[in-house]
Structure formats: structure tokens, C-alpha cells
Design an enzyme around this catalytic site. Structure first.
Site, PDB file in Angstrom:
ATOM      1  CG  HIS A 359      60.434  29.831  -2.572  1.00  0.00           C
ATOM      2  ND1 HIS A 359      61.321  30.862  -2.410  1.00  0.00           N
ATOM      3  CD2 HIS A 359      60.282  29.283  -1.336  1.00  0.00           C
ATOM      4  CE1 HIS A 359      61.690  30.954  -1.144  1.00  0.00           C
ATOM      5  NE2 HIS A 359      61.070  29.996  -0.467  1.00  0.00           N
ATOM      6  CD  GLU A 360      57.235  27.029  -0.596  1.00  0.00           C
ATOM      7  OE1 GLU A 360      57.982  26.340   0.129  1.00  0.00           O
ATOM      8  OE2 GLU A 360      57.010  28.230  -0.373  1.00  0.00           O
ATOM      9  CG  HIS A 363      62.456  25.399   0.553  1.00  0.00           C
ATOM     10  ND1 HIS A 363      63.609  25.916   1.097  1.00  0.00           N
ATOM     11  CD2 HIS A 363      61.535  26.398   0.604  1.00  0.00           C
ATOM     12  CE1 HIS A 363      63.397  27.173   1.467  1.00  0.00           C
ATOM     13  NE2 HIS A 363      62.147  27.492   1.175  1.00  0.00           N
ATOM     14  CE1 TYR A 374      64.494  27.859   5.298  1.00  0.00           C
ATOM     15  CE2 TYR A 374      63.150  27.913   7.291  1.00  0.00           C
ATOM     16  CZ  TYR A 374      63.368  28.295   5.983  1.00  0.00           C
ATOM     17  OH  TYR A 374      62.454  29.113   5.346  1.00  0.00           O
ATOM     18  CD  GLU A 383      63.313  30.859   2.585  1.00  0.00           C
ATOM     19  OE1 GLU A 383      62.855  31.603   1.693  1.00  0.00           O
ATOM     20  OE2 GLU A 383      62.737  29.820   2.931  1.00  0.00           O
ATOM     21  CG  ASP A 445      63.035  35.508   9.100  1.00  0.00           C
ATOM     22  OD1 ASP A 445      63.032  35.327   7.855  1.00  0.00           O
ATOM     23  OD2 ASP A 445      62.252  34.933   9.874  1.00  0.00           O
ATOM     24  CG  HIS A 447      61.878  34.168   4.795  1.00  0.00           C
ATOM     25  ND1 HIS A 447      61.674  33.491   5.981  1.00  0.00           N
ATOM     26  CD2 HIS A 447      61.279  33.425   3.835  1.00  0.00           C
ATOM     27  CE1 HIS A 447      60.969  32.396   5.737  1.00  0.00           C
ATOM     28  NE2 HIS A 447      60.715  32.331   4.446  1.00  0.00           N
TER      29      HIS A 447
END
Length: 545
Positions: A359-360, A363, A374, A383, A445, A447
């Protein structure tokens, strides 16, 4: 966004396309262990994968970008840009059929144009298309600001206070043209650094109107995600011997390094070392899991998608573990080009799982391709992209203790009841994410606004209805009661990656993501293919029409 096909032009973009083709041909002689490209465009499921024909070495990629930059003035003229506008090359990608996609940033009177990015698509036949972040003409009345940088910094600090950013400090404001929404205006961009409410570092970019002083946009550059560690079991690691000891440096994957921050919140930390190259136990366990997750993610992008590292230049990021005290999160930071992992509540459960690493790192890939803002719908897509690649990496890895699934953070118990953080088959099961697109989606948000895109990916991969995969039961609904037949995860991920790297821009929203993925599916499998039709059906099923 606009995708415009035009008649063939005789201009310099064909020159750098030809140069890139020559570089790709030469790469075949120097790259070992990479599957050869398909010979020409084909129909059906055997068309190109969407990756470059062969990964270029860092030097060849730099040469391709330099070639495109040398031709950028002629390209700007061909696109009809104004005399005060210039193009700056960010990336060049070639498909296996020879189509070249050149991604540009734009300047106006020497000022960066935020939201002015575009991608030029050049087919071998000479047919051209353009994907733009904005259709607006870039022009402002003047470049002298009526509101000064001090006022911009004050507004930025107020924005940081509204975001509950602690220890906020504002850097120098830089003058820009804001073109990501509405009519382009002269503006200031200020970066405020501090600490978010949960302990995550903050790097808040705030854009203010240089005429009125009004805040136009805010965007958090530190992108967060969650997961857990200490559960990958016995795995193979890339390490390096230095003198009589070994350290967590993976020379086979761009020299990726993994460090121990020892509960600090700044700096690089101490490189993990071991006397006998048998790792694990104590503080090492988090380092092992983070290092392994980074390796699996690197291998997935390279072996499945043909991407050589986050920037596609063969250079690795690095990992920092044991961040802060009781920090229950992990994050990607562009400024250090690194992943950072907390140890969870009570420093008892490091957040270093495979899906967190993927996931990271994803990004970082997004930042170096479409660079999706974002915030708003583009933030939700940002996301979702990290969740989508995290799922694909988990399936690709096939680690016995963590088999692939469509659950995000399924190994953690942050909720206290054994449930995952997010569900891709029906996102609303987490209590906050949305299953379908609606007009208010951009206001929540990121997410949770990621939910519809996660749902799209699941439907495209597996289809609607009830099924069991790797022992996990799913039952994915559709907004209109339609039945969607999946095309398989391997095809779905290649479509998403191609859309991200060649058709999405910084301002892409859900409607434009539909267009981008349809374009990608058409390139890969043909516009009359089952794959193309399935992409349209999956978007319709989440109310993006």
C-alpha cells in the site's frame, strides 16, 4: 480530462518516439531474464500487457526523458499552447506495440501550473491523442500578486489548525498558477509541516488565491495506511555482508535498506545488522517483515507490470520501522522517498505486513505517475490505487501465512473484533466506506471515498454475487441489480496500472477514471473485447456511467 484523437502530424514528438523505440530495441541486448515483447498489436487476450516492451536501464530511461524534453517546445506548439507556456517532461512510457506516452508538467511565465499536467499519446502510425488534467486555457491577468506571501502563510497555518496539525510551521510560499479547478488564477502554494492528530507527520500543501487571499485547496502529502507484522513466517531476504556482519540491504532490488528508528520520529535510524544472517526475534522481526514486504512489492511491479522500482529507474526507496511510541499507522513520504511503520498500541504489534508495504510503496508509484491529488474524488482514487495494488501483491506473493484476499488489514485487530479495515467486495461493511459513487463522494475522507473504486476492482476481477476465494466468503452487490462477470485479477490489475500510468492525471475523478480504464482496456484487449465491455459494466455497477 480530454482524450482527443487527431490526424497524424509531422512533428518532433515522433522524433523522440523513434528514439525511444531504438532504446527499447537496445534494451533487449542488456536486460536479462525479462520476457520479450509481443510482436506487433494483436487481438483478444493475447495483446500487450501494458508495460513497456522491455524495462529500460536507468541511463536509457534518462536518455528517453531528455530526448522528449529537447522536443518539448515543438510539442507545446503542436498542442496549441500559449507563448508563455512550457512543458516539462515527467515520464516517458512505450507500449509493446510502439505507442509512446509522454507525461508533462506545465509552466506559465516560469511559474508551475498546478493541475496543468497532460499526457501525449503517439501511435507508431502517427495518430495522436492527449489526456489533460484541465481543458481550461492557461492564462492569468498578470504575475504580480496583490496578496503577499505573508498572508498566504497565515492562511495556510489556519488550514493546518483546522486539520488539528500540532507544532505547525509554514515554509516559504511559492508563486504558482492554480488550474486544477475552475478558471486558472495566480496563487501561492505554502507547505506547512507538523504532526497530525494520530502522530503521523504532516506536510500540508495549501493553495491560496494571490488576488483575494482565499484558500483554494489543501492537500496532505503524507499518505497513510495500516497493517501488522510478525506473521510472515520464515522467508528469504535480500541481505548484504559488510565485514563480519550482515545488514538489511537488498542489492538485487535497488539496494533497498531497512532501518530501526528506535521509537524516534525523525532521522533515518540505524540499519539493521546481524552476525549470522539468520534474522528474527525482538526488534529484528519488524525489520524482517518490512524488508520482505518491500521485496515482494518490488518483484510484483517488475515481474507483472514491467516497472523497475517506484520511479521506474531501478532505484529503491527505504523502510523505517519502530516509529514513535504506540503509533498505530504507517505512511509513505515523498520527501524522504521512504516507508515508515509504527509499532501499534503499546509498541506491541509492529504494522509491517505485506499489504501495508505494498500500500505504502504504491503511494510512491502514484506520486511518480498520475500524481492524483490527495483530496476529493482524486484522493479516493489515490487511496484505492494503493489498496488495489496491495491486494494484487498479496495474491502474487503467495506467502502461506498470508494468502491473497480482497480484505485490507485483515491480519490486524485494530477494531478489537477480528474484522479487517476495509472490504473490497462490499466496502460499506466497514461502517464508513461507500459501495457506490454519488455526487457527495468527494466530500468524505479519502480512505472511505476509495470504496467505490475498490468495489470496481473486485467486480472487474471476480464479478458480482456470492463466492469463496482462498477460504474467504464474498458476496458483492451492484447498485442497479446487474450481474457482472469478472475477467480475472491479472487482467484487471494490468488495466488499472495502464490507466494510472498513461491516462490518469492529477485531477482525475471517478467519471474520468472510467474513461481512463476503458482507454486502457481498449489498448490492451481491443474495444470489442469482453474485457472492454466488463470494464464498462463494472463501472455502471457502482453508479459511474
Amino acid at each position: 480530462m480530454r482524450l482527443v484523437a487527431s490526424s497524424p502530424r509531422k512533428n518532433s514528438s515522433r522524433t523522440h518516439a523513434a528514439r525511444l523505440a531504438a532504446l527499447v530495441a537496445s534494451a533487449a541486448m542488456v536486460v536479462v531474464g525479462v520476457q520479450a515483447p509481443l510482436a506487433g498489436a494483436q487481438s483478444g487476450t493475447d495483446r500487450a500487457s501494458g508495460a513497456t516492451a522491455l524495462p529500460l536501464t536507468p541511463g536509457q530511461r534518462a536518455e528517453a526523458i531528455a530526448s522528449a524534453q529537447a522536443d518539448s517546445a515543438a510539442e507545446a506548439e503542436a498542442l496549441g499552447l500559449g507563448a508563455r507556456e512550457k512543458l516539462v517532461v515527467r515520464d516517458v512510457v512505450e507500449d509493446a506495440d510502439g505507442t509512446v506516452h509522454t507525461r508533462y508538467e506545465r509552466t506559465y511565465a516560469g511559474l508551475p501550473v498546478l493541475g496543468g499536467d497532460l499526457v501525449v499519446h503517439q501511435a507508431p502510425s502517427g495518430t495522436r491523442g492527449v489526456t489533460r488534467a484541465t481543458d481550461a486555457r492557461i492564462a492569468v491577468a498578470g504575475t504580480d500578486a496583490e496578496v503577499g506571501p505573508a498572508s498566504a502563510k497565515h492562511t495556510a497555518l489556519k488550514a493546518a489548525a483546522a486539520e488539528r496539525t500540532a507544532d505547525a510551521t509554514a515554509g516559504s510560499a511559492r508563486k504558482v498558477v492554480w488550474a486544477a479547478s475552475g478558471t486558472p488564477v495566480l496563487a501561492w502554494e505554502t507547505v506547512v509541516k507538523g504532526v497530525q492528530a494520530d502522530g503521523t507527520p504532516s506536510e500540508l500543501h495549501v493553495v491560496t488565491d494571490a488576488t483575494t487571499g482565499k484558500e483554494l485547496f489543501r492537500d496532505e502529502a503524507i499518505h497513510t495506511g495500516t497493517g501488522t507484522g510478525d506473521y510472515n513466517g520464515t522467508v528469504t531476504l535480500g541481505t548484504t555482508k559488510s565485514g563480519s556482519t550482515y545488514n538489511l540491504t537488498d542489492s538485487g532490488r535497488g539496494n533497498h535498506k531497512t532501518y530501526d528508528l528506535n521509537q524516534r520520529t525523525s532521522g533515518t535510524g540505524t540499519l539493521f545488522t546481524d552476525a549470522d544472517d539468520v534474522w528474527g526475534g525482538g526488534r529484528q522481526s519488524a525489520g524482517v517483515d518490512a524488508h520482505y514486504g518491500a521485496a515482494e512489492t518490488w518483484d510484483f511491479f517488475k515481474n507483472v507490470l514491467g516497472r523497475n522500482g517506484i520511479k521506474n529507474n531501478g532505484v529503491a526507496s527505504y523502510s523505517r520501522t519502530h516509529y514513535g511510541n504506540s503509533y498505530v499507522n504507517a505512511f509513505w513520504d515523498d520527501s524522504c522517498f521512504c516507508m515508515t511503520y509504527g509499532d501499534g498500541s503499546g509498541n506491541a504489534n509492529p504494522l509491517t505486513s505485506i499489504d501495508v508495504a505494498a500500500h505504502e510503496m504504491s503511494h510512491g508509484v502514484t506520486s511518480n505517475t498520475a500524481d492524483l491529488n490527495y483530496s476529493g474524488e482524486s484522493g479516493g482514487l489515490n487511496e484505492a490505487t494503493s489498496d488495489i495494488f496491495a491486494t494484487a501483491v498479496e495474491f502474487y506473493s503467495g506467502t502461506p501465512s498470508d494468502p491473497g484476499d480482497y480484505l485490507i488489514g485483515e491480519k490486524i485487530d485494530i477494531n478489537g473484533d477480528g474484522t479487517p479495515l476495509r472490504y473490497q467486495d462490499k466496502p460499506s461493511k466497514d461502517g464508513a466506506s461507500k459501495d457506490y459513487w454519488s455526487s457527495g463522494l468527494g466530500g468524505i475522507d479519502v480512505h472511505y471515498s476509495s470504496g467505490p473504486a475498490n468495489h470496481f476492482f473486485y467486480l472487474l476481477s471476480e464479478g458480482s454475487g456470492a463466492k469463496t476465494i482462498n477460504g474467504v466468503s464474498y458476496n458483492s452487490p451492484t447498485s442497479d441489480g446487474s450481474k457482472v462477470t469478472g475477467i480475472g485479477r491479472d487482467k484487471a490489475i494490468k488495466i488499472w496500472y495502464k490507466a494510472l500510468t498513461t491516462y490518469m492525471t492529477s485531477t482525475t475523478n471517478y467519471a474520468r477514471a472510467r474513461t481512463a480504464t476503458l482507454s486502457a482496456a481498449g489498448d490492451l484487449y481491443g474495444t470489442s473485447s469482453a474485457e472492454y465491455k466488463a470494464v464498462g459494466a463494472a463501472w455502471t455497477a457502482i453508479n459511474v456511467k
